[in-house]
Design a protein around this motif. Structure first.
Motif, PDB file in Angstrom:
ATOM      1  N   GLY A 160       9.151  31.335  11.530  1.00 25.63           N
ATOM      2  CA  GLY A 160       7.757  31.059  11.468  1.00 25.63           C
ATOM      3  C   GLY A 160       7.442  31.267  13.487  1.00 25.63           C
ATOM      4  N   LYS A 161       7.956  31.550  14.119  1.00 31.17           N
ATOM      5  CA  LYS A 161       7.665  31.830  15.593  1.00 31.17           C
ATOM      6  C   LYS A 161       6.868  33.222  15.465  1.00 31.17           C
ATOM      7  CE  LYS A 161      10.862  29.246  18.470  1.00 31.17           C
ATOM      8  NZ  LYS A 161      11.282  29.267  16.857  1.00 31.17           N
ATOM      9  N   THR A 162       7.631  34.223  15.589  1.00 31.68           N
ATOM     10  CA  THR A 162       6.760  35.477  14.720  1.00 31.68           C
ATOM     11  C   THR A 162       6.988  36.524  13.391  1.00 31.68           C
ATOM     12  OG1 THR A 162       8.485  37.191  15.365  1.00 31.68           O
ATOM     13  CG2 THR A 162       6.924  36.306  17.071  1.00 31.68           C
ATOM     14  N   PHE A 163       5.569  36.871  12.943  1.00 33.64           N
ATOM     15  CA  PHE A 163       5.957  37.637  11.810  1.00 33.64           C
ATOM     16  C   PHE A 163       5.952  38.778  11.941  1.00 33.64           C
ATOM     17  CE2 PHE A 163       4.699  33.322  10.722  1.00 33.64           C
ATOM     18  CZ  PHE A 163       5.170  32.856   9.190  1.00 33.64           C
ATOM     19  N   MET A 164       6.710  39.694  10.614  1.00 35.47           N
ATOM     20  CA  MET A 164       6.442  41.102  10.369  1.00 35.47           C
ATOM     21  C   MET A 164       5.826  41.238   9.140  1.00 35.47           C
ATOM     22  SD  MET A 164      11.035  41.339   9.516  1.00 35.47           S
ATOM     23  CE  MET A 164      11.497  40.763  11.122  1.00 35.47           C
ATOM     24  N   ALA A 165       4.952  42.531   9.085  1.00 24.28           N
ATOM     25  CA  ALA A 165       4.898  42.495   7.342  1.00 24.28           C
ATOM     26  C   ALA A 165       5.384  43.091   6.355  1.00 24.28           C
ATOM     27  CB  ALA A 165       3.847  43.968   7.397  1.00 24.28           C
ATOM     28  N   PHE A 166       5.663  43.270   4.812  1.00 28.56           N
ATOM     29  CA  PHE A 166       6.197  43.543   4.155  1.00 28.56           C
ATOM     30  C   PHE A 166       5.761  45.208   4.006  1.00 28.56           C
ATOM     31  CE2 PHE A 166       8.056  39.629   3.136  1.00 28.56           C
ATOM     32  CZ  PHE A 166       9.515  40.210   2.729  1.00 28.56           C
ATOM     33  N   GLY A 167       6.715  45.947   3.202  1.00 28.11           N
ATOM     34  CA  GLY A 167       6.935  47.331   3.035  1.00 28.11           C
ATOM     35  C   GLY A 167       5.433  47.972   2.890  1.00 28.11           C
ATOM     36  N   ASN A 168       5.817  49.573   2.372  1.00 24.38           N
ATOM     37  CA  ASN A 168       4.470  49.666   2.286  1.00 24.38           C
ATOM     38  C   ASN A 168       4.488  50.017   0.626  1.00 24.38           C
ATOM     39  OD1 ASN A 168       4.058  50.853   4.893  1.00 24.38           O
ATOM     40  ND2 ASN A 168       5.904  52.366   4.394  1.00 24.38           N
ATOM     41  N   ASP A 169       5.373  49.030  -0.080  1.00 31.81           N
ATOM     42  CA  ASP A 169       4.623  49.510  -1.602  1.00 31.81           C
ATOM     43  C   ASP A 169       4.208  48.342  -2.067  1.00 31.81           C
ATOM     44  OD1 ASP A 169       7.148  51.075  -1.734  1.00 31.81           O
ATOM     45  OD2 ASP A 169       8.427  49.511  -2.990  1.00 31.81           O
ATOM     46  N   LEU A 170       3.070  47.839  -0.778  1.00 32.59           N
ATOM     47  CA  LEU A 170       2.196  46.755  -1.138  1.00 32.59           C
ATOM     48  C   LEU A 170       1.185  46.759  -0.890  1.00 32.59           C
ATOM     49  CD1 LEU A 170       4.521  43.187  -0.610  1.00 32.59           C
ATOM     50  CD2 LEU A 170       3.200  44.043  -3.043  1.00 32.59           C
ATOM     51  N   PRO A 171      -0.124  47.212  -1.299  1.00 34.00           N
ATOM     52  CA  PRO A 171      -1.266  46.902  -0.987  1.00 34.00           C
ATOM     53  C   PRO A 171      -1.917  46.353  -0.157  1.00 34.00           C
ATOM     54  CG  PRO A 171      -1.796  47.008  -3.074  1.00 34.00           C
ATOM     55  CD  PRO A 171      -0.430  47.040  -2.473  1.00 34.00           C
ATOM     56  N   PRO A 172      -3.025  46.052   0.548  1.00 31.71           N
ATOM     57  CA  PRO A 172      -3.244  44.959   1.708  1.00 31.71           C
ATOM     58  C   PRO A 172      -4.273  44.004   1.105  1.00 31.71           C
ATOM     59  CG  PRO A 172      -5.066  46.979   2.015  1.00 31.71           C
ATOM     60  CD  PRO A 172      -4.282  47.437   0.723  1.00 31.71           C
ATOM     61  N   VAL A 173      -3.304  43.657  -0.171  1.00 35.64           N
ATOM     62  CA  VAL A 173      -4.111  42.603  -1.629  1.00 35.64           C
ATOM     63  C   VAL A 173      -4.169  41.431  -1.288  1.00 35.64           C
ATOM     64  CG1 VAL A 173      -2.100  42.852  -2.765  1.00 35.64           C
ATOM     65  CG2 VAL A 173      -4.710  42.466  -4.157  1.00 35.64           C
ATOM     66  N   PRO A 174      -4.860  40.468  -1.797  1.00 38.47           N
ATOM     67  CA  PRO A 174      -4.565  38.678  -1.207  1.00 38.47           C
ATOM     68  C   PRO A 174      -3.723  38.576  -2.078  1.00 38.47           C
ATOM     69  CG  PRO A 174      -7.358  39.111  -1.718  1.00 38.47           C
ATOM     70  CD  PRO A 174      -6.610  40.648  -1.980  1.00 38.47           C
ATOM     71  N   VAL A 175      -2.698  38.195  -1.615  1.00 43.19           N
ATOM     72  CA  VAL A 175      -1.157  36.772  -1.841  1.00 43.19           C
ATOM     73  C   VAL A 175      -1.443  35.575  -1.905  1.00 43.19           C
ATOM     74  CG1 VAL A 175       0.915  36.368  -2.140  1.00 43.19           C
ATOM     75  CG2 VAL A 175      -0.123  38.875  -1.241  1.00 43.19           C
ATOM     76  N   HIS A 176      -2.242  34.987  -3.461  1.00 42.97           N
ATOM     77  CA  HIS A 176      -2.459  33.799  -3.361  1.00 42.97           C
ATOM     78  C   HIS A 176      -0.915  32.734  -3.999  1.00 42.97           C
ATOM     79  CE1 HIS A 176      -6.883  33.016  -4.567  1.00 42.97           C
ATOM     80  NE2 HIS A 176      -7.091  34.226  -3.579  1.00 42.97           N
ATOM     81  N   ASP A 177      -0.047  33.479  -3.935  1.00 44.46           N
ATOM     82  CA  ASP A 177       1.002  32.785  -4.648  1.00 44.46           C
ATOM     83  C   ASP A 177       2.247  33.779  -4.947  1.00 44.46           C
ATOM     84  OD1 ASP A 177       2.286  30.564  -4.968  1.00 44.46           O
ATOM     85  OD2 ASP A 177       1.625  30.120  -7.358  1.00 44.46           O
ATOM     86  N   ILE A 178       3.697  32.427  -3.856  1.00 40.62           N
ATOM     87  CA  ILE A 178       4.890  33.175  -4.339  1.00 40.62           C
ATOM     88  C   ILE A 178       5.533  31.866  -4.808  1.00 40.62           C
ATOM     89  CG2 ILE A 178       6.781  33.592  -2.358  1.00 40.62           C
ATOM     90  CD1 ILE A 178       4.802  33.902  -0.299  1.00 40.62           C
ATOM     91  N   ALA A 179       6.628  32.705  -5.562  1.00 35.35           N
ATOM     92  CA  ALA A 179       7.110  31.779  -6.061  1.00 35.35           C
ATOM     93  C   ALA A 179       9.331  32.590  -5.979  1.00 35.35           C
ATOM     94  CB  ALA A 179       7.301  31.942  -8.029  1.00 35.35           C
ATOM     95  N   VAL A 180       9.564  32.100  -6.163  1.00 37.32           N
ATOM     96  CA  VAL A 180      11.085  32.469  -5.518  1.00 37.32           C
ATOM     97  C   VAL A 180      12.311  32.047  -6.526  1.00 37.32           C
ATOM     98  CG1 VAL A 180      13.118  32.112  -3.949  1.00 37.32           C
ATOM     99  CG2 VAL A 180      11.344  32.336  -3.356  1.00 37.32           C
ATOM    100  N   GLN A 181      12.813  33.031  -7.138  1.00 38.02           N
ATOM    101  CA  GLN A 181      14.146  32.509  -8.275  1.00 38.02           C
ATOM    102  C   GLN A 181      15.319  32.566  -8.265  1.00 38.02           C
ATOM    103  OE1 GLN A 181      16.401  32.717 -10.587  1.00 38.02           O
ATOM    104  NE2 GLN A 181      15.237  31.393 -12.453  1.00 38.02           N
ATOM    105  N   LYS A 182      15.340  31.364  -7.873  1.00 39.95           N
ATOM    106  CA  LYS A 182      17.224  30.864  -7.108  1.00 39.95           C
ATOM    107  C   LYS A 182      18.137  31.945  -7.060  1.00 39.95           C
ATOM    108  CE  LYS A 182      15.662  27.113  -4.925  1.00 39.95           C
ATOM    109  NZ  LYS A 182      16.084  25.142  -4.289  1.00 39.95           N
ATOM    110  N   ALA A 183      18.312  31.687  -8.871  1.00 40.63           N
ATOM    111  CA  ALA A 183      19.591  32.080  -9.177  1.00 40.63           C
ATOM    112  C   ALA A 183      19.637  34.097  -9.144  1.00 40.63           C
ATOM    113  CB  ALA A 183      19.159  31.871 -11.275  1.00 40.63           C
ATOM    114  N   ALA A 184      18.433  34.246  -9.348  1.00 37.05           N
ATOM    115  CA  ALA A 184      18.430  35.375  -9.242  1.00 37.05           C
ATOM    116  C   ALA A 184      17.558  36.334  -7.792  1.00 37.05           C
ATOM    117  CB  ALA A 184      16.794  36.636 -10.426  1.00 37.05           C
TER     118      ALA A 184
END
Length: 844
Positions: A791-815
């Motif tokens: 968390g000290k520094t961050f980088m943006a994810f790639g060009n596939d994502l437009p600048p849309v609000p990201v409201h939630d993130i889920a992680v599917q561990k098995a996959a």
């Protein structure tokens, strides 16, 4: 682990961009005082910062796959159609961007995905040369109306864009292009949503947008929401000014500065033409106004008004008297209450899910002895949903002028049940170009009049969605309309008798998502005004669908419930038992494929203080025992048996409510440590973070040294260390765009600031990587970011994502997948394998 290798050091050095230091100092000062709205220059610097983070990110080539849904689409705010070829048009979404079709909506191409913001208020197209103007920032003033940064223009049908300024506008209601001079345009600026600002009103440019002049200003809370122009004389314009104040706890939807203004010199000067003796109301109940001129005879003008004054008492309406309804208890006296019919009173208690201890005799005894007031039943059940739909405002009215606005007459003979209390969300009106008596008004229903507004008929059908925001009428065939609503875009050729959908873009506005452990796993989510849905993670997967090219991309998305879809929890022991709900805490449990459903909406004893439920009330299943359900209003609830019985375990965990018409002082996030049962954190909408180590019986406030009074969008307990906890604070409801991210290593007793290089944009969510504790993911109002150094520094994810609000993130561990719930572009999925590989290579 050491991070001072060449790759990471070089990356960090690149982050020290001009303006970062000022933002950091401003943030530090704000930490210990009430936050202020972010200045436009700071936002613009932040957008430049995000562009840099994207260009230099190690993750810029990570591939995401959009799995939809598109079947219910998202909120359309404007359409602009080629009058010479109506199969070509543009559709603007509130937070889904701008899309172009040349085949009558069978397919669309996004044309605004690479600019700084994606939320739109209005568009205007010069169909003679293909020039497009976009006013960013939705004007509908809802709970999730995202702000823009001004106006953009494209002279090559959307391939490239030029930024034209007006960064303090934030929300734009209308753009009008001069039909004779392409260098002249007018913009109706509604202004900031949650704070006052002087940059409201009407702006004019005479040099194609290089410079602007504010030509109409009323005050810091009254902005321009709509305009129209005389096509035969472009010097004549009309502008609708609207007074509104929105705060986290209250919304003032009207005021006596709301009015219509007229200009006869091309918008250089303006004169108010409503109020006084004009026939058009002007008082504290004057709300949002929409306007439309009859093109064939510009002397004729129609206007809609959201009249927030209350209707006179209409108690003469007939109703079923065999049972009691809530209004029977509103102003009831003690004597009248004690004389109520016992059987009907018992039936009322049963139908409204009262505890079995409340019956005719027990409640009457409480009233008789003064333990409760006779009106307590009304107060007890009159929650935010009831007030939203049942407050007796006059609502939509339609006015007409036949003398170019000198005088007005209300034309609707009967009341129009079109807006309820939320007329701020609607207001546009359209007039046929060839029939002065044919008008269309947009609201919960789409309504048409063929007699000049005296009577209206709803023309939406079973295959259309409610909540309409604009209608284009074909000037060559006025039975052909293209209209937008909260469920997408619809087209009719017979005045609304039949409709078809043009809903191929994936533009759903998710609030929250969840995943199960099925194989393949499913994704669940609640969508703004579109209910709760679930679908397979393999939807739109090209490898899965390569042998089925004819199938619809998201025909497997299935609906669970209606309303404004909110949070979802899935019992992963069977991947079938689902908890889901809608606004203000209305949840239920049911098994997928079954019909048995259990309503879950805790209520206190009737003599206790009324509960406050947030618009997005949080729920959580314990990972230690999924029979245990946690839920929050202003107090913390726990069920040990899947919600069959649910009990309060705390007092009010917020700072208490404020006077207003929006529930405030509510719990908005709940998280339990995956390492210790009963170690639970909650966050409130007024800035409190509280922790319990005994399952909810005792609580400790741990946020006193964090920034004050901010919405705690997430508190997340670490899966790697028991005492570690992350928090994101969100200033959206203060028009503050600082990305506040904190970590504590001692259960919240002390906090450290993270993510100082994150660009301007409120944060909604944080998640840990399932395998590496140094990798963090955060969702912002302008995209998705990752950190490789805890968390000290961050980088943006790639060009596939437009600048849309990201409201939630889920992680599917098995996959080993990351699932992104966006508020405007549906669901994205990416494998974390490549992210983790890049991380391991970077820290070698």
């Amino acid at each position: 682990m050491m991070f001072f290798n060449f790759k990471i050091t070089k990356l960090r050095c690149a982050y020290k961009y001009a303006g970062f230091l000022f933002v950091s100092i401003l943030t530090f000062l704000n930490t210990y005082s009430q936050v202020e709205p972010t200045k436009a220059m700071d936002r613009l610097n932040g957008l430049s910062q995000r562009k840099l983070l994207r260009s230099q990110s190690l993750l810029k080539n990570i591939k995401f796959r959009n799995i939809g849904p598109s079947v219910m689409s998202g909120r359309v705010v404007d359409v602009d159609v080629n009058p010479n070829d109506p199969t070509e048009f543009y559709v603007a979404y509130a937070t889904g961007g701008l899309w172009h079709t040349t085949n009558n909506g069978q397919s669309f191409v996004p044309v605004f995905d690479h600019e700084a913001v994606i939320g739109i208020g209005d568009i205007a197209v010069n169909w003679h040369d293909g020039e497009i103007w976009v006013g960013t920032g939705e004007a509908n003033s809802s709970r999730s109306s995202y702000s823009g940064i001004g106006v953009y223009k494209s002279i090559d049908t959307g391939r490239t864009w030029q930024y034209l300024g007006l960064p303090e506008s934030q929300h734009i209601g209308k753009i009008i292009l001069d039909p004779l001079d392409k260098n002249i345009a007018w913009v109706a600026v509604i202004g900031h949503l949650y704070s006052a600002n002087k940059e409201r009103g009407v702006y004019k440019t005479t040099d194609g947008g290089r410079t602007w002049k504010q030509t109409l200003y009323v005050d810091d809370n009254t902005g321009a929401i709509d305009m129209d122009i005389n096509p035969k004389n472009p010097d004549e314009l009309f502008a609708c000014m609207w007074y509104r104040e929105r705060r986290a706890w209250n919304f003032v939807e009207s005021g006596n500065t709301s009015a219509i203004y007229k200009s006869v010199d091309g918008g250089d000067t303006w004169k108010k033409i409503t109020g006084n003796n004009t026939g058009f109301p002007q008082d504290d109940g004057t709300g949002r106004i929409g306007i439309a001129m009859y093109a064939a005879n510009p002397q004729i003008i129609y206007a809609t008004l959201d009249n927030q004054n209350h209707r006179p008492d209409t108690a003469t309406k007939k109703r079923d008297t065999s049972k009691y309804v809530l209004s029977d208890f509103k102003n009831i006296t003690k004597e009248k209450f004690l004389s109520l019919n016992d059987k009907k009173l018992d039936t009322f208690f049963i139908e409204n899910d009262f505890d079995k201890k409340y019956n005719d005799s027990t409640v009457k005894e409480m009233v008789r002895t003064g333990k409760i007031k006779p009106t307590t039943i009304y107060d007890y059940l009159n929650d935010a949903n009831t007030e939203m739909f049942n407050t007796p405002v006059i609502g939509c009215e339609v006015y007409r002028s036949d003398d170019s606005g000198l005088s007005w007459k209300k034309v609707n003979a009967n009341g129009l049940d079109l807006y309820n209390t939320y007329g701020y969300y609607f207001g546009k009106i359209s007039v046929s170009p060839v029939n002065e008596n044919k008008i269309i008004i947009n609201g919960f229903n789409l309504m048409e009049s063929n007699d000049g507004g005296r009577s209206f008929t709803a023309v939406d059908k079973f295959n259309t969605h409610p909540d309409w925001h604009g209608t284009w009428i074909n000037p060559l065939r006025d039975s052909n309309w293209v209209a937008g609503n909260d469920g997408g875009c619809n087209i009719t050729y017979d005045n609304g008798k039949h409709w078809f959908k043009a809903n191929t873009p994936s533009v759903a506005q998710f609030y929250a998502i969840a995943v199960d452990n099925a194989k393949p796993y499913n994704v669940y989510g609640g969508i703004q005004d579109n209910g709760v849905w679930y679908g397979s993670s393999k939807l739109n997967d090209k490898e899965v669908r390569e042998d089925d090219e004819e199938s619809e991309p998201d025909n497997e998305w299935k609906n669970l419930g209606g309303g404004d879809g909110m949070q979802v929890q899935v019992d992963t022991r069977d991947n079938k038992t689902v908890y889901f709900g809608s606004q203000f805490g209305e949840y239920e449990r049911k098994a997928i494929g079954g019909h048995i459903s259990k309503r879950i909406h805790p209520l206190p004893d009737i003599e206790a203080e009324k509960l406050r439920y947030n618009w997005q009330t949080p729920i959580l299943l314990s990972s230690f025992n999924q029979d245990i359900l946690y839920m929050g209003s202003d107090i913390f609830y726990r069920s040990m048996n899947k919600g069959d019985k649910i009990a309060p375990l705390s007092k009010d965990l917020s700072k208490g409510t404020k006077t207003g018409d929006v529930p405030y002082g509510t719990i908005v996030t709940i998280n339990e440590s995956p390492l210790k049962f009963g170690l639970i954190y909650i966050g409130t909408d007024d800035g409190n973070i509280q922790v319990t180590k005994d399952g909810g019986y005792t609580w400790t406030l741990v946020s006193s040294k964090l920034p004050k009074n901010l919405y705690v969008s997430r508190v997340v307990a670490s899966a790697f260390k028991e005492g570690r906890v992350y928090a994101t604070l969100n200033g959206y409801r203060d028009d503050n765009f600082t990305p506040w991210l904190y970590v504590s290593e001692d259960y919240g007793q002390t906090w450290s600031r993270l993510g100082n290089n994150l660009p301007s944009g409120p944060l909604n969510v944080i998640r840990e990587d399932p395998k590496f504790e140094n990798i963090l993911y955060v969702g912002s109002d302008n995209g998705l970011y990752a950190s490789f150094d805890k968390g000290k520094t961050f980088m943006a994810f790639g060009n596939d994502l437009p600048p849309v609000p990201v409201h939630d993130i889920a992680v599917q561990k098995a996959a080993n997948d990351i699932v992104i719930g966006t508020h405007g572009r549906s669901i994205y999925i990416a494998s974390l394998n490549e992210v983790q590989k890049i991380y391991k290579d970077a820290v070698k």
